[in-house]
Design a protein around this motif. Structure first.
Motif, PDB file in Angstrom:
ATOM      1  N   LEU A 194     -10.580   0.259   2.953  1.00  0.00           N
ATOM      2  CA  LEU A 194      -9.954   1.177   1.988  1.00  0.00           C
ATOM      3  C   LEU A 194     -10.639   1.142   0.626  1.00  0.00           C
ATOM      4  CD1 LEU A 194      -6.195   0.414   2.762  1.00  0.00           C
ATOM      5  CD2 LEU A 194      -7.624   2.215   3.723  1.00  0.00           C
ATOM      6  N   LEU A 195     -11.480   0.105   0.439  1.00  0.00           N
ATOM      7  CA  LEU A 195     -12.171   0.008  -0.849  1.00  0.00           C
ATOM      8  C   LEU A 195     -13.273   1.053  -0.869  1.00  0.00           C
ATOM      9  CD1 LEU A 195     -12.543  -3.870  -1.113  1.00  0.00           C
ATOM     10  CD2 LEU A 195     -10.899  -2.451  -2.327  1.00  0.00           C
ATOM     11  N   LEU A 251      -7.656  -4.142   3.948  1.00  0.00           N
ATOM     12  CA  LEU A 251      -8.060  -3.659   2.630  1.00  0.00           C
ATOM     13  C   LEU A 251      -9.532  -3.247   2.537  1.00  0.00           C
ATOM     14  CD1 LEU A 251      -6.127  -6.326   0.557  1.00  0.00           C
ATOM     15  CD2 LEU A 251      -5.502  -3.914   0.857  1.00  0.00           C
ATOM     16  N   LEU A 261       0.842  -1.203   0.000  1.00  0.00           N
ATOM     17  CA  LEU A 261       0.000   0.000   0.000  1.00  0.00           C
ATOM     18  C   LEU A 261       0.875   1.249   0.000  1.00  0.00           C
ATOM     19  CD1 LEU A 261      -2.826  -1.026   2.515  1.00  0.00           C
ATOM     20  CD2 LEU A 261      -3.128  -0.546   0.079  1.00  0.00           C
ATOM     21  N   GLY A 271       2.099   2.160  -3.211  1.00  0.00           N
ATOM     22  CA  GLY A 271       1.127   2.712  -4.145  1.00  0.00           C
ATOM     23  C   GLY A 271       0.221   1.697  -4.810  1.00  0.00           C
ATOM     24  N   VAL A 272       0.263   0.429  -4.367  1.00  0.00           N
ATOM     25  CA  VAL A 272      -0.646  -0.562  -4.943  1.00  0.00           C
ATOM     26  C   VAL A 272      -2.071  -0.231  -4.516  1.00  0.00           C
ATOM     27  CG1 VAL A 272      -1.291  -3.002  -4.968  1.00  0.00           C
ATOM     28  CG2 VAL A 272       1.130  -2.353  -4.947  1.00  0.00           C
ATOM     29  N   LYS A 273      -3.008  -0.313  -5.464  1.00  0.00           N
ATOM     30  CA  LYS A 273      -4.406   0.005  -5.144  1.00  0.00           C
ATOM     31  C   LYS A 273      -5.038  -1.146  -4.355  1.00  0.00           C
ATOM     32  CE  LYS A 273      -5.780   3.366  -8.529  1.00  0.00           C
ATOM     33  NZ  LYS A 273      -4.814   3.289  -9.662  1.00  0.00           N
ATOM     34  N   PRO A 274      -5.859  -0.851  -3.339  1.00  0.00           N
ATOM     35  CA  PRO A 274      -6.457  -1.906  -2.505  1.00  0.00           C
ATOM     36  C   PRO A 274      -7.147  -3.002  -3.320  1.00  0.00           C
ATOM     37  CG  PRO A 274      -6.928   0.245  -1.558  1.00  0.00           C
ATOM     38  CD  PRO A 274      -6.217   0.500  -2.857  1.00  0.00           C
ATOM     39  N   ALA A 275      -7.870  -2.612  -4.371  1.00  0.00           N
ATOM     40  CA  ALA A 275      -8.625  -3.609  -5.136  1.00  0.00           C
ATOM     41  C   ALA A 275      -7.715  -4.593  -5.869  1.00  0.00           C
ATOM     42  CB  ALA A 275      -9.546  -2.909  -6.135  1.00  0.00           C
ATOM     43  N   GLU A 276      -6.480  -4.174  -6.147  1.00  0.00           N
ATOM     44  CA  GLU A 276      -5.554  -5.045  -6.903  1.00  0.00           C
ATOM     45  C   GLU A 276      -5.152  -6.305  -6.144  1.00  0.00           C
ATOM     46  OE1 GLU A 276      -2.007  -3.597  -9.178  1.00  0.00           O
ATOM     47  OE2 GLU A 276      -2.790  -1.653  -8.474  1.00  0.00           O
ATOM     48  N   GLU A 334     -14.907   0.412  -6.280  1.00  0.00           N
ATOM     49  CA  GLU A 334     -14.119  -0.739  -5.845  1.00  0.00           C
ATOM     50  C   GLU A 334     -14.911  -1.596  -4.860  1.00  0.00           C
ATOM     51  OE1 GLU A 334      -9.591   1.041  -6.067  1.00  0.00           O
ATOM     52  OE2 GLU A 334     -10.699   1.089  -4.204  1.00  0.00           O
TER      53      GLU A 334
END
Lengths: 212, 428
Positions: A79-80, A76, A27, A30-35, A84
């Motif tokens: 954070l969605l 996660l 996180l 910079g990885v997006k939560p949904a990924e 998402e």
């Protein structure tokens, strides 16, 4: 090994603290939560399901892996946002039916469904038909998963289905059932849409019911 | 032929006059109290409204009195400690009524309290000043443990916390067992099944310890399963100490009951779920088998007892190891689970182990089938399991509540008709 591969392995090995650390690190990167779901959690839990089915994993191994996956999903889920959050595989109301206090099986199914990307509304044990109806309405669920361990309580699955029908919700939700005394025939006889003989099968079933 | 001789013959894999029958000798071969009441009424053993004693309050098992034993032809009787799973003793009977309206008698310590939902709460040793340890849901038939898990601090875990229930057997308990063994041996001709306790390792029904007022250590069911892997050393040490204490206690018990006892209930730990074992064969071998072997070796060296293991579910993969660990008897033989087909079990293991149970499917046929379906299944099971002895008839686990009484009657009629040796279709 990529960040996601490392995370998959940590989930399979049941290393919750490692999963938590890797999630937080990713996180920060910079990885997006949904990924995380398609790239780490879902494939890891698919592998756990495969191992369970092939008798490489048993209840303790599955519980530990599911707890490790939860270390990620707990971070996660909040954070969605917006799209998402609603892009989950589906919303499942799950419970052990009225009169029944046994929840190990239900908990494993719920954890595996959650790791497969479903949003879980867990009503716990001894859930009355009214409570199920209310949860379906409130959370706009598209799946209901009912569990029973006793021959004396599996009959209460019928009451759950009847309550959903009389609330006019039967056509809006798919219903799946499971638990030690439950069989495919029983599921059919009470008008459920499917029967999961074990947790991995329940996940496959949930996916196909939502797809149809 | 006496019942005792009949049981002893089948345990030697010989055929007596008929297949022996167990009902109520152990906490896993009994009948729920509403069903016992209905059966007694159907057989005209009691005037309507005559209460039945609840002899095991956790599963609400009813007493199988000698008149019922005589009518059904029961061959085994249980020798149990007086303390129940909730810690109070089976004495000082008082009236109570089940949710189904059945009049029953419960022990004096059976002190309950309704909660806001109408569930019934039960207290350890009947002491309402401590938190409840059992719950029967409103309209329900049995109790389940209320898990009282203190916060777990791994750095402070002490095996003694999980050993509180495994102390030395008390002098008054020994006196009781001694008197009771003598009474059952001299006043009945039944085989005695000893339920002495303390030798079931990691029995998940016992982990929450509903008889303890303030259980310590690991008491949560899920946490326990997880601990068998993540805290393996801790669990192993519990088993090690438990095994030591268990054997010492068996020595003391044997000194007073001797070989009046035919069968010793050693383990009730469930190793099977519907589709396969709970744990891997390797985990069984590493964590459980060494202790099973130690207990069974002691039994076989020092006594003439036969060693009994109960495990629900699909345990086909574990059966060779159970046998190798020294178990003589396997129960409840859940044929509805994966890989547990009667013919295959009998063919593969029948000459090495006695099957005790499996007489009818209590998940499906008995509660939901017709009397004819019950008759057909029971007759078939007797034909398969009864070959060359090595079989004691019992249902697959306790007969549950809500079972139609005509199905229960049909089952016992069939045992009488089809359970005679020589088996039909074979030369005498």
């Amino acid at each position: 090994m990529s960040q996601f591969e490392e995370m998959q392995q940590a989930i399979i090995d049941g290393k919750a603290p490692v999963v938590k650390e890797l999630t937080e690190q990713a996180l920060r990167d910079g990885v997006k939560p949904a990924e995380f779901f398609p790239k780490a959690i879902v494939p890891a839990m698919n592998e756990v399901g495969r191992r369970m089915r092939d008798c490489e994993f048993f209840i303790p191994e599955v519980l530990i892996a599911a707890r490790a996956a939860r270390a990620a999903t707990d971070i996660l889920r909040p954070l969605l946002v917006g799209d998402e959050a609603s892009r989950s595989a589906g919303t499942v109301v799950c419970c052990t039916v009225k009169g029944d206090l046994h929840d190990i099986g239900k908990n494993i199914v719920a954890m595996m469904l959650e790791s497969a990307g479903f949003r879980i509304v867990d009503l716990g044990v001894d859930a009355s038909p009214e409570k199920i109806v209310q949860a379906v309405q409130e959370h706009k669920a598209n799946l209901v998963a009912m569990s029973a361990l006793l021959t004396t309580t599996m009959v209460n699955m019928k009451a759950g289905i009847a309550a959903l029908a009389s609330a006019g919700l039967r056509d809006h939700v798919k219903i799946m059932v499971g638990g030690a005394p439950v069989t495919e025939n029983w599921a059919r006889s009470i008008g459920a849409d499917g029967y999961g003989k074990d947790a991995p099968t329940a996940v496959d079933l949930a996916r196909s019911l939502v797809a149809n | 032929m006496t019942s005792r001789e009949r049981v002893q013959l089948v345990l030697q894999h010989k055929e007596p006059d008929r297949m022996p029958l167990d009902l109520g000798a152990s906490p896993v071969t009994g009948m729920q109290v509403d069903t016992v009441y209905n059966l007694r009424q159907a057989l005209h053993l009691d005037p309507p409204g005559t209460p039945v004693k609840v002899v095991e309050p956790y599963q609400m098992l009813g007493e199988i009195k000698s008149d019922l034993m005589a009518v059904l032809g029961v061959d085994v009787v249980g020798l149990s400690q007086r303390a129940t799973q909730f810690g109070f003793k089976n004495e000082g009977w008082k009236p109570w009524t089940t949710f189904q309206g059945t009049p029953v008698l419960v022990p004096a310590g059976f002190n309950t309290e309704p909660d806001a939902n109408g569930d019934i709460l039960m207290y350890p040793e009947g002491d309402k000043s401590v938190p409840p340890s059992g719950r029967m849901p409103k309209g329900g038939f049995y109790f389940d443990s209320i898990v009282r898990q203190p916060p777990i601090d791994d750095s402070a875990l002490n095996v003694e916390d999980n050993l509180e229930e495994f102390g030395p057997v008390a002098a008054d308990a020994l006196n009781y067992l001694s008197r009771e063994a003598e009474r059952l041996y001299s006043e009945t001709d039944k085989a005695i099944l000893g339920n002495f306790g303390g030798t079931g390792f990691g029995d998940i029904a016992l982990v929450p310890a509903p008889w303890l007022k303030h259980p310590k250590g690991i008491r949560d069911v899920e946490e326990w399963y997880v601990s068998t892997l993540t805290r393996r050393d801790y669990v192993y040490k519990i088993f090690e100490r438990q095994c030591e204490i268990g054997i010492k206690n068996l020595e003391e018990v044997f000194a007073v009951v001797g070989n009046r006892v035919t069968v010793c209930y050693v383990s009730g730990t469930d190793f099977g779920q519907q589709n396969g074992p709970f744990i891997s064969v390797k985990t069984y071998r590493d964590l459980f088998k060494p202790f099973h072997r130690e207990i069974n070796n002691w039994i076989h060296r020092k006594t003439q007892w036969k060693s009994f293991i109960h495990s629900c579910g699909s345990v086909r993969a574990l059966l060779p190891d159970f046998i190798d660990a020294g178990f003589d008897i396997v129960n409840p033989v859940q044929c509805s689970a994966a890989g547990m087909a009667p013919e295959e079990l009998k063919k593969e293991f029948g000459d090495r182990v006695t099957f005790w149970g499996g007489g009818v499917d209590t998940q499906r046929t008995l509660p939901f089938g017709t009397p004819d379906e019950v008759r057909k299944e029971v007759c078939e099971r007797l034909r398969i399991f009864g070959q060359s002895g090595g079989y004691v008839f019992n249902t697959t686990h306790n007969v549950q509540a809500r079972v139609p009484v005509e199905n229960v009657v049909a089952m016992y009629e069939t045992v009488r008709q089809c359970g005679r040796y020589p088996l039909a279709g074979r030369p005498a």
